[in-house]
Design an enzyme around this catalytic site. Sequence first.
Site, PDB file in Angstrom:
ATOM      1  N   ARG A 181     -12.645   6.754   8.467  1.00 52.87           N
ATOM      2  CA  ARG A 181     -12.117   5.391   8.495  1.00 52.87           C
ATOM      3  C   ARG A 181     -13.200   4.369   8.126  1.00 52.87           C
ATOM      4  O   ARG A 181     -12.920   3.371   7.466  1.00 52.87           O
ATOM      5  CB  ARG A 181     -11.560   5.096   9.881  1.00 52.87           C
ATOM      6  CG  ARG A 181     -10.963   3.702  10.038  1.00 52.87           C
ATOM      7  CD  ARG A 181      -9.725   3.525   9.173  1.00 52.87           C
ATOM      8  NE  ARG A 181      -9.057   2.256   9.461  1.00 52.87           N
ATOM      9  CZ  ARG A 181      -7.912   1.867   8.912  1.00 52.87           C
ATOM     10  NH1 ARG A 181      -7.290   2.663   8.065  1.00 52.87           N
ATOM     11  NH2 ARG A 181      -7.373   0.713   9.225  1.00 52.87           N
TER      12      ARG A 181
ATOM     13  N   SER B  73       0.850  -1.187   0.000  1.00 56.22           N
ATOM     14  CA  SER B  73       0.000   0.000   0.000  1.00 56.22           C
ATOM     15  C   SER B  73       0.895   1.249   0.000  1.00 56.22           C
ATOM     16  O   SER B  73       1.738   1.401  -0.879  1.00 56.22           O
ATOM     17  CB  SER B  73      -0.945  -0.051   1.204  1.00 56.22           C
ATOM     18  OG  SER B  73      -1.947   0.926   1.113  1.00 56.22           O
TER      19      SER B  73
ATOM     20  N   HIS C 227      -7.833  -4.949  -1.272  1.00 50.72           N
ATOM     21  CA  HIS C 227      -6.602  -4.200  -1.014  1.00 50.72           C
ATOM     22  C   HIS C 227      -5.874  -4.715   0.229  1.00 50.72           C
ATOM     23  O   HIS C 227      -4.652  -4.584   0.333  1.00 50.72           O
ATOM     24  CB  HIS C 227      -6.931  -2.717  -0.849  1.00 50.72           C
ATOM     25  CG  HIS C 227      -5.728  -1.824  -0.781  1.00 50.72           C
ATOM     26  ND1 HIS C 227      -4.923  -1.572  -1.860  1.00 50.72           N
ATOM     27  CD2 HIS C 227      -5.180  -1.138   0.262  1.00 50.72           C
ATOM     28  CE1 HIS C 227      -3.936  -0.757  -1.513  1.00 50.72           C
ATOM     29  NE2 HIS C 227      -4.073  -0.485  -0.227  1.00 50.72           N
ATOM     30  N   ASP C 228      -6.610  -5.278   1.161  1.00 53.53           N
ATOM     31  CA  ASP C 228      -6.008  -5.789   2.396  1.00 53.53           C
ATOM     32  C   ASP C 228      -5.467  -7.202   2.259  1.00 53.53           C
ATOM     33  O   ASP C 228      -5.066  -7.809   3.268  1.00 53.53           O
ATOM     34  CB  ASP C 228      -7.038  -5.767   3.525  1.00 53.53           C
ATOM     35  CG  ASP C 228      -7.144  -4.405   4.202  1.00 53.53           C
ATOM     36  OD1 ASP C 228      -6.324  -3.521   3.876  1.00 53.53           O
ATOM     37  OD2 ASP C 228      -8.039  -4.231   5.044  1.00 53.53           O
TER      38      ASP C 228
ATOM     39  N   ASP D 205      -8.868  -5.631  -5.860  1.00 49.59           N
ATOM     40  CA  ASP D 205      -8.413  -4.395  -5.224  1.00 49.59           C
ATOM     41  C   ASP D 205      -9.141  -3.198  -5.834  1.00 49.59           C
ATOM     42  O   ASP D 205      -8.958  -2.871  -7.007  1.00 49.59           O
ATOM     43  CB  ASP D 205      -6.903  -4.249  -5.406  1.00 49.59           C
ATOM     44  CG  ASP D 205      -6.298  -3.147  -4.541  1.00 49.59           C
ATOM     45  OD1 ASP D 205      -7.035  -2.245  -4.114  1.00 49.59           O
ATOM     46  OD2 ASP D 205      -5.081  -3.205  -4.298  1.00 49.59           O
TER      47      ASP D 205
END
Length: 342
Positions: free
Chosen positions: A212, A151, A323-324, A293
């Site tokens: 968040r 990232s 993405h994680d 992603d």
Amino acid sequence: MPATAPDVPPLVEALVPQGYEWQDGVLELVGPLDLHFGGRLGRIEVAYRLAGASGAPVVAVLGGISAGRDVVSLRPEAPGWWEEAIGPGRALDTDRFRVLGMDFLGGSHRTTGPSGPGTFPSISAFDQARLLVALMDHLGIERLQASLGASYGGMVTLALAQAHPSRLRHAVVLSAAHRTHPMSTAWRSVQRAMVRYALGHGEGAQGLTLARALAMATYRSSREFEERFPGEPERTADGFRFPVESYLFARGESYAARYRPEAFVCLSESIDLHRIEPGEIRVPTTLLAVQEDQLVPLADMRELRDRHGGTCSLVEVSSIYGHDAFLKETEVLRDLLARALD
């Protein structure tokens, strides 16, 4: 360029395996330091951790904007943020390598960061790479065996490969490309606006909770959410509350309890300012792209590979974690690192 002595608590020192090196320290850089986007800082402290087999080759490990130097830990109550992948016998084996982690400039950890709204200049991945090189000089590390960046850390790794190629043998980049996609910038722009508005009204933590929560919806895949949150909404005094809603805001509240809103704005902006020139990179590079992603499209990763100025390979995987995935798919990482590091 003086530095404080490495600070290793006695309890941790007693747990260090025989034959291991363990350094926790803060490097002090006396400026002024001119930054990539024109700002200037008079004094910078950079917190770092170096851990692994004594005298072994060094791999820098850099994560997202929330990650810091605590890649590995000896304290069971406070594990390292990449504990599943890095340690003795794991994908990045600390019996074979030393791991160097650092807190990012402008972040919310020990390294110098913003003390309030509007008090900190804009930060580039090139600035982070420059501080990493300063750490290497301080620690007597002439060249990294690799920089493993995921990232935002992948962006820093690419900046290091472009600006300081002699200090790096191999770049391993997970879920990061040569530029930030405009759709990703769109999502993050809204997040930063939330936090700035909240800071202006004295409610920075609440703004960060909302930002968040929105960010979490972009980190994972729609397939994962479909599998995890199929239940019916719950009726509350304020209306219906959906299972996925409860998850997102719980993650947001947890994050806001340990991260400064101003630091989030600083490094979120740094992500969107990211640009490197692939053709100028000659360092051998291994890329990992995740088909699901949402933040780093597969097409951008392929473009980075095709425009790379040296040897570059791209591994494409499918993962519901989007993405994680780099935090979850440890076996994929094991195979990737085995090829890249050996």
